[in-house]
Enzyme design. Structure first.
Site, mmCIF file in Angstrom:
data_model
loop_
_atom_site.group_PDB
_atom_site.id
_atom_site.type_symbol
_atom_site.label_atom_id
_atom_site.label_comp_id
_atom_site.label_asym_id
_atom_site.label_seq_id
_atom_site.Cartn_x
_atom_site.Cartn_y
_atom_site.Cartn_z
ATOM 1 C CG HIS A 156 28.816 39.458 0.896
ATOM 2 N ND1 HIS A 156 27.597 39.707 0.246
ATOM 3 C CD2 HIS A 156 28.039 38.219 0.593
ATOM 4 C CE1 HIS A 156 26.324 38.918 -0.483
ATOM 5 N NE2 HIS A 156 27.050 37.574 -0.006
ATOM 6 C CE1 TYR A 186 23.067 37.316 -1.236
ATOM 7 C CE2 TYR A 186 21.888 38.005 1.062
ATOM 8 C CZ TYR A 186 22.419 37.059 0.237
ATOM 9 O OH TYR A 186 23.773 36.701 0.954
#
Length: 312
Positions: free
Chosen positions: A119, A56
């Site tokens: 992830h 992110y």
């Protein structure tokens, strides 16, 4: 705030989880101080689960969250991830994941995370996940740098397949339980009860489709799914409630899911999500929504390697 136990962990997490991706300017530019203030406001209103990742903002979200949590780390449960570091940058090798936890801990200004997750596991081979990534996070859990371990991804059938074969503390599925998608209920919810892992739902607004905000140009949903936004917004306005509030309340009401994680980074977002927590659903609205979305229900897109697409 209400809380639910996260699988067999010792964590009772807020049913509203703070998704920190917007701190990394994923959707819009986030003012750093307002982002920090939003973290504090969320904590003050009972939010105790914070989810972030190196991906992110290419580490920006972790860095900002670390600043925000100074003096407050012990008040919350902190989750981060590994394996994805950019839009097309995936590295689930054993050595990279071992390095990744130390890098995240430094940015987050802590010596442990409560949850360390693989992830978006659909973007690499199942063999690498099994032979390298899983042993790496198991080692990290044994070291004490992470209290619990889990996996995340989009294709819910693939998540269930891996969770059936291996032991994880948690599974995070995104965009699969909301007003237009409920595929998580078919296989992953029963499996979570059978095996005892905690189940988390992210992206309940399906990356803005279930809100009145502009849908990002990069959104991968089919055109007919994105087109449902306007009639849903109009329907909810007829009932004098915002679509995003309805979508959030609907997601948080699912007791099989411990926490619903939604992206936040400013005071308006916090206030909106807290308002949704207190929403009393208008009589008849969900029935009308179900009729409206029926033609596009569960029309999910796929991301990742083709061999990881286990949809029939």
């Amino acid at each position: 705030m209400d809380y639910r136990k996260l699988g067999q962990t010792d964590m009772r997490v807020s049913i509203l989880g703070y998704g920190a991706s917007p701190l990394g300017n994923v959707f819009d530019v986030c003012d750093e101080q307002e982002g920090i203030d939003s973290v504090h406001m969320a904590i003050d209103h009972g939010v105790n689960f914070f989810d972030v990742a190196p991906f992110y903002g290419e580490t920006l979200a972790e860095t900002r969250l670390g600043k925000a949590l100074k003096g407050k780390r012990k008040d919350i449960y902190l989750a981060t991830k590994c394996g994805r570091y950019g839009l097309r940058n995936f590295d689930f090798s054993y050595d990279r994941i071992i390095r990744s936890i130390d890098e995240s801990l430094e940015r987050l200004q802590t010596d442990y995370v409560d949850l360390f997750q693989l992830h978006d596991i659909e973007f690499v081979s199942r063999q690498q996940i099994t032979n390298e990534a899983i042993p790496a996070i198991q080692h990290i859990k044994a070291s004490g740098k992470a209290r619990y371990i889990g996996l995340t991804g989009l294709p819910v059938r693939y998540l269930a397949s891996l969770a059936r074969e291996h032991d994880f503390d948690t599974v995070l599925s995104w965009a699969h339980y909301n007003l237009i998608q409920d595929e998580i209920m078919d296989e992953l919810v029963p499996l979570s009860k059978e095996k005892g892992f905690g189940l988390m739902n992210a992206a309940p607004l399906v990356q803005r489709i279930l809100s009145d905000a502009k849908i990002p140009d990069w959104h991968n949903a089919p055109a007919e799914v994105k087109a449902i936004q306007a009639p849903l917004v109009a329907l909810c306005r007829a009932y004098n409630v915002p679509l995003s509030d309805v979508a959030m309340r609907f997601a948080m009401d699912q007791e099989a899911i411990s926490t619903t994680i939604v992206g936040m980074c400013d005071m308006h977002m916090i206030q909106s999500n807290l308002r949704a927590f207190h929403l009393v659903m208008p009589d008849g609205l969900l029935d009308e929504i179900a009729k409206l979305v029926a033609p596009i229900k569960n029309k999910m897109w796929f991301e990742g390697l083709p061999e990881n697409d286990l949809r029939t």
